[in-house]
Design a protein around this motif. Structure first.
Motif, mmCIF file in Angstrom:
data_model
loop_
_atom_site.group_PDB
_atom_site.id
_atom_site.type_symbol
_atom_site.label_atom_id
_atom_site.label_comp_id
_atom_site.label_asym_id
_atom_site.label_seq_id
_atom_site.Cartn_x
_atom_site.Cartn_y
_atom_site.Cartn_z
ATOM 1 N N GLU A 107 -1.952 -5.468 6.041
ATOM 2 C CA GLU A 107 -1.144 -4.657 4.967
ATOM 3 C C GLU A 107 -1.622 -5.248 3.748
ATOM 4 N N LYS A 108 -1.802 -6.400 3.441
ATOM 5 C CA LYS A 108 -2.380 -6.940 2.342
ATOM 6 C C LYS A 108 -3.678 -6.549 2.051
ATOM 7 N N ALA A 109 -4.434 -6.723 3.254
ATOM 8 C CA ALA A 109 -6.020 -6.022 2.963
ATOM 9 C C ALA A 109 -6.055 -4.635 2.548
ATOM 10 N N ALA A 110 -5.291 -3.827 3.345
ATOM 11 C CA ALA A 110 -5.348 -2.561 2.958
ATOM 12 C C ALA A 110 -4.895 -2.166 1.481
ATOM 13 N N LEU A 111 -4.133 -3.115 1.025
ATOM 14 C CA LEU A 111 -3.447 -2.857 -0.485
ATOM 15 C C LEU A 111 -4.662 -3.419 -1.308
ATOM 16 N N GLU A 112 -5.236 -4.487 -1.032
ATOM 17 C CA GLU A 112 -6.303 -4.838 -1.946
ATOM 18 C C GLU A 112 -7.491 -3.728 -2.040
ATOM 19 N N GLY A 113 -7.884 -3.221 -0.977
ATOM 20 C CA GLY A 113 -8.820 -2.110 -0.905
ATOM 21 C C GLY A 113 -8.351 -1.079 -1.743
ATOM 22 N N ARG A 114 -7.092 -0.778 -1.650
ATOM 23 C CA ARG A 114 -6.618 0.754 -2.440
ATOM 24 C C ARG A 114 -6.691 0.001 -4.077
ATOM 25 N N ILE A 115 -6.016 -1.064 -4.497
ATOM 26 C CA ILE A 115 -6.309 -1.633 -5.532
ATOM 27 C C ILE A 115 -7.597 -1.667 -6.283
ATOM 28 N N GLY A 116 -8.716 -2.013 -5.416
ATOM 29 C CA GLY A 116 -9.836 -2.270 -5.847
ATOM 30 C C GLY A 116 -10.548 -0.882 -6.216
ATOM 31 N N GLU A 117 -10.112 0.256 -5.408
ATOM 32 C CA GLU A 117 -10.597 1.640 -5.494
ATOM 33 C C GLU A 117 -9.869 2.138 -6.806
ATOM 34 N N LEU A 118 -8.679 1.910 -6.954
ATOM 35 C CA LEU A 118 -7.931 2.597 -8.082
ATOM 36 C C LEU A 118 -8.505 1.852 -9.394
ATOM 37 N N ILE A 119 -8.617 0.597 -9.447
ATOM 38 C CA ILE A 119 -9.308 -0.098 -10.640
ATOM 39 C C ILE A 119 -10.780 0.323 -10.743
ATOM 40 N N ALA A 127 -1.377 3.347 -11.468
ATOM 41 C CA ALA A 127 -1.189 3.423 -10.186
ATOM 42 C C ALA A 127 -1.622 2.164 -9.438
ATOM 43 N N ALA A 128 -2.723 1.378 -9.895
ATOM 44 C CA ALA A 128 -3.021 0.169 -9.515
ATOM 45 C C ALA A 128 -1.914 -1.087 -9.691
ATOM 46 N N ALA A 129 -1.270 -0.915 -10.616
ATOM 47 C CA ALA A 129 -0.246 -1.798 -10.899
ATOM 48 C C ALA A 129 0.877 -1.619 -10.249
ATOM 49 N N ALA A 130 1.221 -0.411 -9.747
ATOM 50 C CA ALA A 130 2.147 -0.083 -8.856
ATOM 51 C C ALA A 130 1.783 -0.606 -7.322
ATOM 52 N N GLU A 131 0.625 -0.671 -7.092
ATOM 53 C CA GLU A 131 0.072 -1.514 -5.761
ATOM 54 C C GLU A 131 0.030 -2.801 -5.926
ATOM 55 N N VAL A 132 -0.259 -3.223 -7.067
ATOM 56 C CA VAL A 132 -0.056 -4.974 -7.217
ATOM 57 C C VAL A 132 1.293 -5.247 -7.094
#
Length: 153
Positions: A107-119, A127-132
């Motif tokens: 789940e952490k790896a998936a979130l890190e990927g989403r955060i990278g995509e959002l930023i 949206a990235a801040a919410a994922e962080v």
């Protein structure tokens, strides 16, 4: 981010600025070496941590992440956290902790990927801040799982 490249870059910079290299130099050079070493160590610490790196990138883009004051989270995520914490409380052996740990790491790896995509791609800093904030929850849970291994059967 390429962790190996970060490590290599850190070691190369440290080799050039380490205070031991300036032991025979004047006060100003030794002081500058200490200051640069401190800054490089701090940068390395931030870049090495996905949470700290994301927080830093968001701050660079003018987003007040507000981790301390903005704890609002989606209900489904909070429910998932409750379930994970219950699973942690019920985990009595290393095998159960391993399964829980693996799920949290995925789940952490998936979130890190989403955060990278959002930023990087979408430039959606809010949206990235919410994922962080979610990543921070999972990071803490991961630390608690690591501690639980000490008490496991």
């Amino acid at each position: 981010m390429d962790a190996a490249a970060l490590e290599r870059g850190y070691r190369e910079i440290q080799a050039r600025i380490h205070p031991d290299r300036f032991a025979a130099s004047g006060d100003a050079e030794r002081r500058a070496s200490m200051q640069w070493t401190t800054r490089v160590n701090e940068a390395y610490r931030i870049l090495r941590s996905p949470v700290q790196r994301a927080k830093y990138l968001l701050e660079l883009n003018g987003v007040d992440v507000g981790f301390e004051t903005n704890t609002q989270m989606p209900t489904d995520f909070l429910m998932q956290q409750l379930e994970l914490r219950e699973a942690l409380a019920e985990a009595k052996d290393a095998a159960a902790l391993d399964r829980l740990h693996e799920g949290v790491e995925r789940e952490k790896a998936a979130l890190e990927g989403r955060i990278g995509e959002l930023i990087d791609a979408r430039r959606d800093m809010q949206a990235a801040a919410a994922e962080v904030r979610k990543l921070m929850f999972l990071h803490r849970l991961g630390e608690e799982i690591e501690l639980a291994y000490e008490d496991a059967d």
